[in-house]
Write an enzyme that holds these catalytic residues in place. Structure first.
Site, mmCIF file in Angstrom:
data_model
loop_
_atom_site.group_PDB
_atom_site.id
_atom_site.type_symbol
_atom_site.label_atom_id
_atom_site.label_comp_id
_atom_site.label_asym_id
_atom_site.label_seq_id
_atom_site.Cartn_x
_atom_site.Cartn_y
_atom_site.Cartn_z
ATOM 1 N N THR A 124 14.554 -21.031 -20.761
ATOM 2 C CA THR A 124 15.528 -21.969 -21.321
ATOM 3 C C THR A 124 16.910 -21.336 -21.476
ATOM 4 O O THR A 124 17.013 -20.115 -21.644
ATOM 5 C CB THR A 124 15.025 -22.461 -22.706
ATOM 6 O OG1 THR A 124 16.105 -23.046 -23.420
ATOM 7 C CG2 THR A 124 14.481 -21.323 -23.547
ATOM 8 N N ASP A 125 17.934 -22.180 -21.485
ATOM 9 C CA ASP A 125 19.301 -21.689 -21.733
ATOM 10 C C ASP A 125 19.448 -21.119 -23.137
ATOM 11 O O ASP A 125 20.365 -20.346 -23.421
ATOM 12 C CB ASP A 125 20.338 -22.800 -21.505
ATOM 13 C CG ASP A 125 20.156 -24.036 -22.391
ATOM 14 O OD1 ASP A 125 19.116 -24.144 -23.075
ATOM 15 O OD2 ASP A 125 21.063 -24.894 -22.401
ATOM 16 N N GLU A 126 18.511 -21.500 -24.033
ATOM 17 C CA GLU A 126 18.651 -21.078 -25.431
ATOM 18 C C GLU A 126 18.508 -19.568 -25.601
ATOM 19 O O GLU A 126 18.893 -19.022 -26.627
ATOM 20 C CB GLU A 126 17.647 -21.823 -26.313
ATOM 21 C CG GLU A 126 17.874 -23.322 -26.260
ATOM 22 C CD GLU A 126 17.264 -24.074 -27.418
ATOM 23 O OE1 GLU A 126 17.080 -23.486 -28.483
ATOM 24 O OE2 GLU A 126 16.962 -25.263 -27.230
ATOM 25 N N TYR A 148 12.169 -19.807 -31.897
ATOM 26 C CA TYR A 148 11.798 -20.369 -30.588
ATOM 27 C C TYR A 148 12.504 -19.623 -29.463
ATOM 28 O O TYR A 148 11.869 -19.098 -28.539
ATOM 29 C CB TYR A 148 12.136 -21.872 -30.527
ATOM 30 C CG TYR A 148 12.184 -22.426 -29.116
ATOM 31 C CD1 TYR A 148 11.024 -22.540 -28.347
ATOM 32 C CD2 TYR A 148 13.406 -22.808 -28.528
ATOM 33 C CE1 TYR A 148 11.076 -23.025 -27.039
ATOM 34 C CE2 TYR A 148 13.458 -23.299 -27.229
ATOM 35 C CZ TYR A 148 12.292 -23.397 -26.488
ATOM 36 O OH TYR A 148 12.343 -23.871 -25.196
ATOM 37 N N LYS A 152 11.083 -17.069 -26.415
ATOM 38 C CA LYS A 152 11.275 -17.304 -24.971
ATOM 39 C C LYS A 152 11.974 -16.097 -24.339
ATOM 40 O O LYS A 152 11.663 -15.694 -23.218
ATOM 41 C CB LYS A 152 12.100 -18.576 -24.737
ATOM 42 C CG LYS A 152 11.433 -19.875 -25.168
ATOM 43 C CD LYS A 152 10.179 -20.220 -24.386
ATOM 44 C CE LYS A 152 10.451 -20.621 -22.953
ATOM 45 N NZ LYS A 152 9.223 -21.108 -22.270
#
Ligand code: NAD
Length: 332
Positions: A124-126, A148, A152
């Site tokens: 993810t971009d997060e 979260y 990741k």
């Protein structure tokens, strides 16, 4: 090609399996899902009768689950993860279990039982954290803000280390915020659609100024398919369509499509550690693999709203009290 799809009963996994069957004539899919939050066994019920699709209920953080299937497979695409940021703030433990330990198990299973397997980790971009100006490239430093995104990021690091140390054929995709059919009702776009339909207040964190780069889920699925087929081992591919929109604008556009008044908008206390803006540079996947987004934001949003209007029987059993009822709104 025989592919294990992990987390295939969730939002993106479901769309990916359908997309792969529509694009590939010769593919056999085993879907492993623990049937946790975000999953729905009804999503792919119609595929059950297909000889080239099977489902196994299992948890990727249990090593025996992958070990039992891996020798028969050519590829693994991993969507399996705990994904809701608010839940990760309340209870981080299960995020570590699924998102880190689960990926570790997949990598160990590949290392021990089938080193030639083609593995795509869906990230993810997060993991990059927020950015005020400009966009993140694949080589930028990771700076996750919540449990979260930290889980990741840890999984991405393990994948890169297993490529470097053991030569495993691992690729990572990092995509921006997805929307489209089969998205769990507690996420921003479905929740806004459902609450607005029922004339309930639509909550927005803070001032609604947080910016996300929205991508229609089928554009993401096509990017993953290309990475699976043509991506280079040990590489990361950012995926974004350049639709940067604030949460407030997203909500206003949904209300407009539904013919609802903006008075429904209600600003609520911000989420702790809420990233202000995410933005990715996706020129690598565009130039190397020829990927392009096909869907523009407004028409894809309209398509998504229509899907939720037509599929109340899908979302109603999944919607929690907080999505379906008026007050009090509990958050974070
Ligand atoms: P989702 O929550 O809808 O689906 C996740 C699925 O994984 C569920 O079916 C769940 O039961 C399953 N699962 C969770 N832990 C598992 C485990 N230990 N073993 C087996 N199955 C397990 O999530 P989603 O939005 O479809 O996201 C899928 C993946 O894409 C995630 O890895 C997420 O980090 C990534 N991603 C999502 C977005 C987005 O906007 N939704 C954007 C970029 C990346």
């Amino acid at each position: 090609m025989r592919i294990i799809v992990a987390g295939g009963l969730g939002f993106i996994g479901t769309n990916f399996i359908r997309h792969l069957f529509s694009e590939e004539a010769d593919v056999k899919i085993v879907n492993i899902d623990k049937m946790g939050v975000g999953s729905n066994p009804k999503n792919l019920e119609d595929l059950k009768k297909q000889a080239n699709y099977s489902f196994v209920e299992g948890d990727i953080s249990d090593p025996s689950v992958i070990n039992n299937l891996i020798q028969e497979a050519d590829a693994i695409v991993n969507f399996a993860a705990e994904t809701h940021v608010d839940r990760s703030i309340k209870n981080p433990q299960i995020f570590i279990q699924s998102n880190i330990l689960g990926v570790f198990n997949i990598l160990e299973s590949i290392r021990k039982h089938n080193r030639s397997i083609n593995f795509v980790q869906v990230s993810t971009d997060e993991v990059y954290g927020e950015i005020e100006e400009g966009s993140f490239h694949e080589f930028d430093r990771l700076n996750p803000s919540n449990p979260y995104s930290a889980s990741k990021a840890a999984a991405d690091m393990l994948c890169l280390a297993y490529h470097r140390t053991y030569g495993l054929d691992v690729k990572i995709t990092r995509c921006t915020n997805n929307f489209g059919p089969y998205q769990f009702p507690e996420k921003l776009i479905p929740k806004t659609i459902i609450r607005a339909l029922r004339n309930l207040q639509v909550p927005i964190y803070g001032t609604g100024a947080n910016i996300r780069d929205w991508i229609y889920v089928l554009d993401h699925c096509e990017a993953i398919r290309l990475v699976l087929e043509k991506g280079r081992a040990g590489e990361i591919y950012n995926v974004s369509s350049g639709n940067e929109v604030s949460n407030l604008e997203v909500v206003k556009e949904i209300l407009q499509h539904l013919g609802k008044n903006e008075d429904l908008i209600s600003f609520v206390e911000d989420r702790p550690g809420h990233d202000r803006r995410y933005s990715l540079d996706s020129s690598k996947i565009r130039s190397e693999l020829g990927w392009r987004p096909k869907y523009d934001f407004s028409s894809a949003l309209k398509k998504t709203i229509e899907w939720y209007l037509e599929n109340e029987s899908w979302w109603r059993p999944l919607a929690t009290r907080e999505v379906l009822h008026s007050t009090p709104w509990r958050h974070g």
